[in-house]
Design a protein around this motif. Structure first.
Motif, PDB file in Angstrom:
ATOM      1  N   GLY A 192       0.818  -1.210   0.000  1.00 32.90           N
ATOM      2  CA  GLY A 192       0.000   0.000   0.000  1.00 32.90           C
ATOM      3  C   GLY A 192       0.850   1.256   0.000  1.00 32.90           C
ATOM      4  O   GLY A 192       0.560   2.232  -0.708  1.00 32.90           O
ATOM      5  N   GLY A 193       1.927   1.252   0.794  1.00 38.61           N
ATOM      6  CA  GLY A 193       2.827   2.404   0.812  1.00 38.61           C
ATOM      7  C   GLY A 193       3.486   2.630  -0.533  1.00 38.61           C
ATOM      8  O   GLY A 193       3.596   3.772  -1.003  1.00 38.61           O
ATOM      9  N   ALA A 194       3.915   1.541  -1.190  1.00 42.83           N
ATOM     10  CA  ALA A 194       4.553   1.667  -2.506  1.00 42.83           C
ATOM     11  C   ALA A 194       3.562   2.172  -3.551  1.00 42.83           C
ATOM     12  O   ALA A 194       3.909   3.009  -4.402  1.00 42.83           O
ATOM     13  CB  ALA A 194       5.123   0.313  -2.930  1.00 42.83           C
ATOM     14  N   LEU A 195       2.317   1.687  -3.500  1.00 50.37           N
ATOM     15  CA  LEU A 195       1.289   2.124  -4.455  1.00 50.37           C
ATOM     16  C   LEU A 195       0.995   3.610  -4.298  1.00 50.37           C
ATOM     17  O   LEU A 195       0.927   4.361  -5.285  1.00 50.37           O
ATOM     18  CB  LEU A 195       0.014   1.317  -4.239  1.00 50.37           C
ATOM     19  N   PHE A 196       0.825   4.057  -3.074  1.00 56.79           N
ATOM     20  CA  PHE A 196       0.479   5.459  -2.832  1.00 56.79           C
ATOM     21  C   PHE A 196       1.662   6.380  -3.071  1.00 56.79           C
ATOM     22  O   PHE A 196       1.475   7.540  -3.448  1.00 56.79           O
ATOM     23  CB  PHE A 196      -0.043   5.627  -1.402  1.00 56.79           C
ATOM     24  N   ARG A 197       2.878   5.906  -2.841  1.00 58.30           N
ATOM     25  CA  ARG A 197       4.037   6.756  -3.106  1.00 58.30           C
ATOM     26  C   ARG A 197       4.132   7.061  -4.591  1.00 58.30           C
ATOM     27  O   ARG A 197       4.449   8.187  -4.996  1.00 58.30           O
ATOM     28  CB  ARG A 197       5.312   6.070  -2.628  1.00 58.30           C
ATOM     29  N   THR A 198       3.841   6.062  -5.427  1.00 61.53           N
ATOM     30  CA  THR A 198       3.812   6.290  -6.867  1.00 61.53           C
ATOM     31  C   THR A 198       2.704   7.269  -7.248  1.00 61.53           C
ATOM     32  O   THR A 198       2.911   8.182  -8.056  1.00 61.53           O
ATOM     33  CB  THR A 198       3.592   4.953  -7.598  1.00 61.53           C
ATOM     34  N   ALA A 199       1.515   7.083  -6.653  1.00 64.53           N
ATOM     35  CA  ALA A 199       0.390   7.960  -6.966  1.00 64.53           C
ATOM     36  C   ALA A 199       0.651   9.387  -6.504  1.00 64.53           C
ATOM     37  O   ALA A 199       0.191  10.345  -7.134  1.00 64.53           O
ATOM     38  CB  ALA A 199      -0.883   7.419  -6.305  1.00 64.53           C
ATOM     39  N   ARG A 200       1.385   9.543  -5.420  1.00 67.62           N
ATOM     40  CA  ARG A 200       1.694  10.887  -4.929  1.00 67.62           C
ATOM     41  C   ARG A 200       2.540  11.647  -5.942  1.00 67.62           C
ATOM     42  O   ARG A 200       2.384  12.850  -6.130  1.00 67.62           O
ATOM     43  CB  ARG A 200       2.428  10.784  -3.584  1.00 67.62           C
ATOM     44  N   ARG A 201       3.427  10.921  -6.615  1.00 66.50           N
ATOM     45  CA  ARG A 201       4.325  11.563  -7.574  1.00 66.50           C
ATOM     46  C   ARG A 201       3.646  11.840  -8.911  1.00 66.50           C
ATOM     47  O   ARG A 201       3.906  12.861  -9.544  1.00 66.50           O
ATOM     48  CB  ARG A 201       5.554  10.669  -7.803  1.00 66.50           C
ATOM     49  N   THR A 202       2.782  10.906  -9.344  1.00 68.13           N
ATOM     50  CA  THR A 202       2.195  11.008 -10.683  1.00 68.13           C
ATOM     51  C   THR A 202       0.778  11.562 -10.680  1.00 68.13           C
ATOM     52  O   THR A 202       0.283  12.000 -11.721  1.00 68.13           O
ATOM     53  CB  THR A 202       2.168   9.629 -11.360  1.00 68.13           C
ATOM     54  N   GLY A 203       0.113  11.523  -9.518  1.00 67.51           N
ATOM     55  CA  GLY A 203      -1.273  11.964  -9.439  1.00 67.51           C
ATOM     56  C   GLY A 203      -2.273  10.887  -9.773  1.00 67.51           C
ATOM     57  O   GLY A 203      -3.486  11.129  -9.715  1.00 67.51           O
ATOM     58  N   HIS A 204      -1.813   9.674 -10.127  1.00 65.22           N
ATOM     59  CA  HIS A 204      -2.715   8.587 -10.498  1.00 65.22           C
ATOM     60  C   HIS A 204      -2.181   7.274  -9.932  1.00 65.22           C
ATOM     61  O   HIS A 204      -0.969   7.073  -9.825  1.00 65.22           O
ATOM     62  CB  HIS A 204      -2.844   8.472 -12.024  1.00 65.22           C
ATOM     63  N   LEU A 205      -3.107   6.376  -9.601  1.00 62.18           N
ATOM     64  CA  LEU A 205      -2.718   5.023  -9.227  1.00 62.18           C
ATOM     65  C   LEU A 205      -2.304   4.286 -10.494  1.00 62.18           C
ATOM     66  O   LEU A 205      -3.081   4.185 -11.440  1.00 62.18           O
ATOM     67  CB  LEU A 205      -3.883   4.290  -8.555  1.00 62.18           C
ATOM     68  N   ARG A 206      -1.082   3.771 -10.519  1.00 64.73           N
ATOM     69  CA  ARG A 206      -0.604   3.116 -11.727  1.00 64.73           C
ATOM     70  C   ARG A 206       0.478   2.121 -11.359  1.00 64.73           C
ATOM     71  O   ARG A 206       1.123   2.219 -10.303  1.00 64.73           O
ATOM     72  CB  ARG A 206      -0.063   4.128 -12.731  1.00 64.73           C
ATOM     73  N   LEU A 207       0.664   1.154 -12.235  1.00 68.63           N
ATOM     74  CA  LEU A 207       1.701   0.146 -12.046  1.00 68.63           C
ATOM     75  C   LEU A 207       3.019   0.684 -12.581  1.00 68.63           C
ATOM     76  O   LEU A 207       3.116   1.075 -13.741  1.00 68.63           O
ATOM     77  CB  LEU A 207       1.330  -1.150 -12.777  1.00 68.63           C
ATOM     78  N   THR A 208       4.023   0.713 -11.742  1.00 63.98           N
ATOM     79  CA  THR A 208       5.358   1.176 -12.128  1.00 63.98           C
ATOM     80  C   THR A 208       6.373   0.081 -11.814  1.00 63.98           C
ATOM     81  O   THR A 208       6.069  -0.913 -11.145  1.00 63.98           O
ATOM     82  CB  THR A 208       5.740   2.448 -11.365  1.00 63.98           C
ATOM     83  N   GLY A 209       7.583   0.298 -12.273  1.00 60.01           N
ATOM     84  CA  GLY A 209       8.642  -0.664 -11.989  1.00 60.01           C
ATOM     85  C   GLY A 209       8.900  -0.805 -10.500  1.00 60.01           C
ATOM     86  O   GLY A 209       9.125  -1.915  -9.996  1.00 60.01           O
ATOM     87  N   ALA A 210       8.859   0.314  -9.770  1.00 65.33           N
ATOM     88  CA  ALA A 210       9.100   0.272  -8.325  1.00 65.33           C
ATOM     89  C   ALA A 210       7.994  -0.498  -7.605  1.00 65.33           C
ATOM     90  O   ALA A 210       8.263  -1.280  -6.685  1.00 65.33           O
ATOM     91  CB  ALA A 210       9.199   1.696  -7.778  1.00 65.33           C
ATOM     92  N   LEU A 211       6.746  -0.275  -8.012  1.00 71.92           N
ATOM     93  CA  LEU A 211       5.641  -1.000  -7.397  1.00 71.92           C
ATOM     94  C   LEU A 211       5.728  -2.489  -7.719  1.00 71.92           C
ATOM     95  O   LEU A 211       5.501  -3.333  -6.839  1.00 71.92           O
ATOM     96  CB  LEU A 211       4.306  -0.438  -7.900  1.00 71.92           C
TER      97      LEU A 211
END
Length: 312
Positions: A192-211
């Motif tokens: 959950g922390g990894a998902l929201f950290r990505t969304a905080r940066r991009t403004g959207h919930l999305r699948l990234t390499g870090a997640l």
């Protein structure tokens, strides 16, 4: 200042735990005394939900966060997310899991995947995202999953070839209750922390390499946790196995362990579980530290809780 900064005996999680524990002990005692099978569901529900609900409450109270998570969303994540995770994992595992060397890794990938999907669903329409919010929401889904899963294990332990076994039911709930904070809740909090950290940066919930890397990491921890008995057995036989035991293994039989080997097996297993737990806790601590730094940089204020004004 959050509610988690108050004395521990004044916090909701503490009252939840002790009241629930007293009620569970009372239910066990009355059931044993009266042999009333109608009380068994009470024991199962109280025992399976006590520790997960306590730690979900603890994580909510001890997080400095923006006012985006409400108690209603946390409750929905625990109940709806937990049930969705259990049902999704059951369906996928029935088709994809088969006895093999990689069986536990497949289980880890499936269960962590469905829990991540549940967190994603519960996070829709949030006004904003922060790492600490993600940790709390992930913990709620993970502990909900653990509670419903534990109730199933408790019922399975209850039913034996000799009839209903209250002792097996109680021992199963005690063991799973002790281990609950170090399993599903911990792993999904990290996701959950990894998902929201990505969304905080991009403004959207999305699948990234870090997640995706975080997902693979917690899945491996999950797989190691589930397979630790087998790993401990292998280590025991490698270090102390006799020739006749290896001969039985070659013939396809499980060798019987000596008393000394049984003790060593238990030691190896608990050392392994402790190591996995420390890795997970260290990982979560790093996620929380990142969330704190994010709030410090953006100047985030402490939230209101349940509509109450911020505490000074």
């Amino acid at each position: 200042m959050t509610r988690g900064d108050r004395p521990w005996h004044q916090q909701a999680w503490f009252r939840i735990f002790w009241i629930g524990l007293v009620l569970w002990l009372a239910a066990v005692g009355v059931t044993y005394w009266t042999a009333n099978a109608n009380l068994i569901p009470t024991i199962v529900l109280l025992g399976s939900f006590l520790v997960p609900v306590t730690f979900a409450s603890w994580s909510f109270e001890h997080s400095r966060r923006e006012n985006h998570l409400t108690i209603e969303r946390i409750l929905a994540a625990f109940l709806v997310g937990g049930v969705m995770g259990v049902l999704g994992a059951s369906v996928l595992e029935s088709y994809l899991v088969h006895p093999s060397t990689w069986m536990y890794l497949v289980v880890g990938l499936i269960e962590e995947g469905v829990k991540l999907a549940a967190v994603w669903l519960m996070a829709r329409r949030l006004a904003a995202h922060s790492t600490l919010d993600g940790i709390v929401l992930g913990a709620a889904v993970g502990f909900g999953f653990a509670a419903f899963e534990s109730s199933g294990y408790a019922l399975t332990a209850l039913i034996t070839v000799h009839g209903l076994s209250l002792r097996d039911l109680v021992s199963t709930e005690i063991l799973r209750g002790l281990l609950a904070p170090l399993g599903h809740g911990l792993w999904t909090a990290i996701l959950g922390g990894a998902l929201f950290r990505t969304a905080r940066r991009t403004g959207h919930l999305r699948l990234t390499g870090a997640l995706f890397a975080s997902y693979l990491g917690v899945s491996v921890l999950h797989a190691l946790w589930d397979s630790m008995h087998g790993i401990a057995l292998a280590l025991t036989l490698v270090t102390t196995g006799a020739q006749w035991q290896w001969r039985l293994i070659d013939l396809g039989y499980d060798p019987r362990l000596t008393n000394q080997q049984a003790v060593l097996l238990t030691v190896y297993q608990w050392i392994g579980l402790l190591a996995i737990s420390l890795i997970g806790l260290g990982w979560l601590r790093r996620e929380r530290a990142r969330g704190r730094r994010e709030e410090a940089v953006t100047g985030t204020a402490s939230p209101t809780i349940l509509g109450a004004p911020p505490m000074e």
